[in-house]
Design an enzyme around this catalytic site. Sequence first.
Site, mmCIF file in Angstrom:
data_model
loop_
_atom_site.group_PDB
_atom_site.id
_atom_site.type_symbol
_atom_site.label_atom_id
_atom_site.label_comp_id
_atom_site.label_asym_id
_atom_site.label_seq_id
_atom_site.Cartn_x
_atom_site.Cartn_y
_atom_site.Cartn_z
ATOM 1 N N LYS A 1 29.801 -9.093 50.419
ATOM 2 C CA LYS A 1 29.934 -10.129 51.300
ATOM 3 C C LYS A 1 31.618 -10.560 50.904
ATOM 4 O O LYS A 1 32.319 -11.204 51.786
ATOM 5 C CB LYS A 1 29.319 -11.270 50.664
ATOM 6 C CG LYS A 1 27.871 -11.308 50.529
ATOM 7 C CD LYS A 1 27.146 -12.520 50.016
ATOM 8 C CE LYS A 1 25.570 -12.285 49.768
ATOM 9 N NZ LYS A 1 25.116 -13.566 48.935
ATOM 10 N N GLY A 2 32.087 -10.071 49.921
ATOM 11 C CA GLY A 2 33.750 -10.217 49.708
ATOM 12 C C GLY A 2 34.476 -10.209 50.749
ATOM 13 O O GLY A 2 35.505 -10.911 50.663
ATOM 14 N N ASP B 1 38.812 -1.898 42.594
ATOM 15 C CA ASP B 1 39.151 -1.989 40.970
ATOM 16 C C ASP B 1 39.335 -0.527 40.474
ATOM 17 O O ASP B 1 40.185 0.249 40.589
ATOM 18 C CB ASP B 1 38.066 -2.658 40.430
ATOM 19 C CG ASP B 1 38.255 -3.093 39.018
ATOM 20 O OD1 ASP B 1 39.347 -2.558 38.363
ATOM 21 O OD2 ASP B 1 37.404 -3.485 38.204
ATOM 22 N N PHE C 1 40.010 -10.778 36.165
ATOM 23 C CA PHE C 1 39.053 -10.891 37.178
ATOM 24 C C PHE C 1 39.326 -12.139 37.974
ATOM 25 O O PHE C 1 39.660 -13.173 37.599
ATOM 26 C CB PHE C 1 37.757 -11.220 36.387
ATOM 27 C CG PHE C 1 36.449 -11.025 37.335
ATOM 28 C CD1 PHE C 1 35.986 -9.964 37.497
ATOM 29 C CD2 PHE C 1 36.001 -12.495 37.900
ATOM 30 C CE1 PHE C 1 34.596 -9.942 38.375
ATOM 31 C CE2 PHE C 1 34.805 -12.227 38.791
ATOM 32 C CZ PHE C 1 34.373 -11.258 39.121
ATOM 33 N N VAL C 2 39.253 -11.850 39.331
ATOM 34 C CA VAL C 2 39.534 -13.042 40.270
ATOM 35 C C VAL C 2 38.819 -13.458 41.102
ATOM 36 O O VAL C 2 37.727 -12.706 41.734
ATOM 37 C CB VAL C 2 40.995 -12.487 41.058
ATOM 38 C CG1 VAL C 2 42.290 -12.111 40.098
ATOM 39 C CG2 VAL C 2 40.653 -11.173 41.965
ATOM 40 N N ASP D 1 33.655 -13.946 44.861
ATOM 41 C CA ASP D 1 32.827 -14.768 44.088
ATOM 42 C C ASP D 1 32.655 -14.475 42.649
ATOM 43 O O ASP D 1 33.010 -13.304 42.117
ATOM 44 C CB ASP D 1 31.510 -14.903 44.776
ATOM 45 C CG ASP D 1 30.487 -13.556 44.227
ATOM 46 O OD1 ASP D 1 31.087 -12.482 44.275
ATOM 47 O OD2 ASP D 1 29.603 -13.679 43.832
ATOM 48 N N ARG E 1 33.672 -18.482 46.903
ATOM 49 C CA ARG E 1 34.191 -17.725 47.754
ATOM 50 C C ARG E 1 35.196 -18.547 48.561
ATOM 51 O O ARG E 1 36.073 -18.013 49.545
ATOM 52 C CB ARG E 1 33.135 -17.042 48.782
ATOM 53 C CG ARG E 1 32.319 -15.993 47.731
ATOM 54 C CD ARG E 1 31.243 -15.461 48.873
ATOM 55 N NE ARG E 1 30.170 -14.725 48.107
ATOM 56 C CZ ARG E 1 29.897 -13.564 47.582
ATOM 57 N NH1 ARG E 1 31.174 -12.768 47.512
ATOM 58 N NH2 ARG E 1 28.998 -12.838 47.046
HETATM 59 P P1 5GP Z 1 35.378 -0.902 42.196
HETATM 60 O O1 5GP Z 1 34.053 0.004 42.512
HETATM 61 O O2 5GP Z 1 36.616 -0.511 42.679
HETATM 62 O O3 5GP Z 1 35.478 -1.027 40.634
HETATM 63 O O4 5GP Z 1 35.046 -2.214 42.490
HETATM 64 C C1 5GP Z 1 35.009 -2.781 43.639
HETATM 65 C C2 5GP Z 1 33.833 -4.105 43.670
HETATM 66 O O5 5GP Z 1 33.657 -4.572 42.447
HETATM 67 C C3 5GP Z 1 34.467 -4.974 44.700
HETATM 68 O O6 5GP Z 1 34.162 -4.643 46.086
HETATM 69 C C4 5GP Z 1 34.191 -6.403 44.323
HETATM 70 O O7 5GP Z 1 32.795 -6.684 44.863
HETATM 71 C C5 5GP Z 1 33.922 -6.117 42.811
HETATM 72 N N1 5GP Z 1 35.027 -6.524 41.995
HETATM 73 C C6 5GP Z 1 35.864 -5.907 41.107
HETATM 74 N N2 5GP Z 1 37.226 -6.706 40.747
HETATM 75 C C7 5GP Z 1 36.820 -7.939 41.102
HETATM 76 C C8 5GP Z 1 37.333 -9.442 40.696
HETATM 77 O O8 5GP Z 1 38.327 -9.355 39.872
HETATM 78 N N3 5GP Z 1 36.643 -10.175 41.264
HETATM 79 C C9 5GP Z 1 35.521 -10.279 41.862
HETATM 80 N N4 5GP Z 1 34.973 -11.328 42.317
HETATM 81 N N5 5GP Z 1 34.795 -9.101 42.290
HETATM 82 C C10 5GP Z 1 35.621 -8.030 41.945
#
Ligand code: 5GP
Length: 189
Positions: free
Chosen positions: A54-55, A114, A163-164, A170, A176
């Site tokens: 949803k982000g 991330d 973490f944001v 969310d 959100r």
């Molecule tokens: P990755 O696979 O790149 O480690 O993580 C990507 C997903 O993790 C993002 O699409 C998101 O859903 C979640 N995520 C990663 N960092 C954050 C953060 O700082 N805040 C939030 N709310 N979600 C995050």
Amino acid sequence: MDGADDAAADPDRDPALGEVVVSEADLRGRVAELGKEITGDYRGRTPLLVGVLKGAFMFMSDLSRQVELPVEFDFMAVSSYGSATKTSGVVRIVKDLDLDLTGRHVLVVEDIVDSGLTLNYLLKNLQARNPASLEVCALLLKEGQQKVEPPLRYVGFTIPSDFVVGYGLDVAERYRNLPEIRIYEGALA
Ligand code: 5GP
């Protein structure tokens, strides 16, 4: 409304919310710039914007209004196995796309990268559907956190590894609707 709900409605009174990482004005400015770039790069084509739910919903909504081209929309939802803060790289597609990607100019719109593992998985999956082109527009990139480096054609902001939340992002479905991106200092499940 009780006291806790009251605080959650006011970001400056909610103790879980920390400093603003990207302000509403900066988001607006950068999204407009990205829209201009995309308009220039895709001129003469009809990009298919693929939003990762949803982000990315808020970013996609604002970004698409800054693209002065015919655009089409589709959405997918993924859930990644792992803890609240760390993805394992194993991703399950919860909602797949409605449209066929064959021959389409696909632009994936992501909220945040991330480790890069989620996006890496998604790109492999989408590439197998034979699009004419496949690019990524990520609003946020966490500096120095990538285990894999998915190709990112457009990046809104590079941010520290905190973490944001906000602007679509969310924690347990809250925050959100914040108009800016803030550090979340509360407990993560
Ligand atoms: P990755 O696979 O790149 O480690 O993580 C990507 C997903 O993790 C993002 O699409 C998101 O859903 C979640 N995520 C990663 N960092 C954050 C953060 O700082 N805040 C939030 N709310 N979600 C995050």
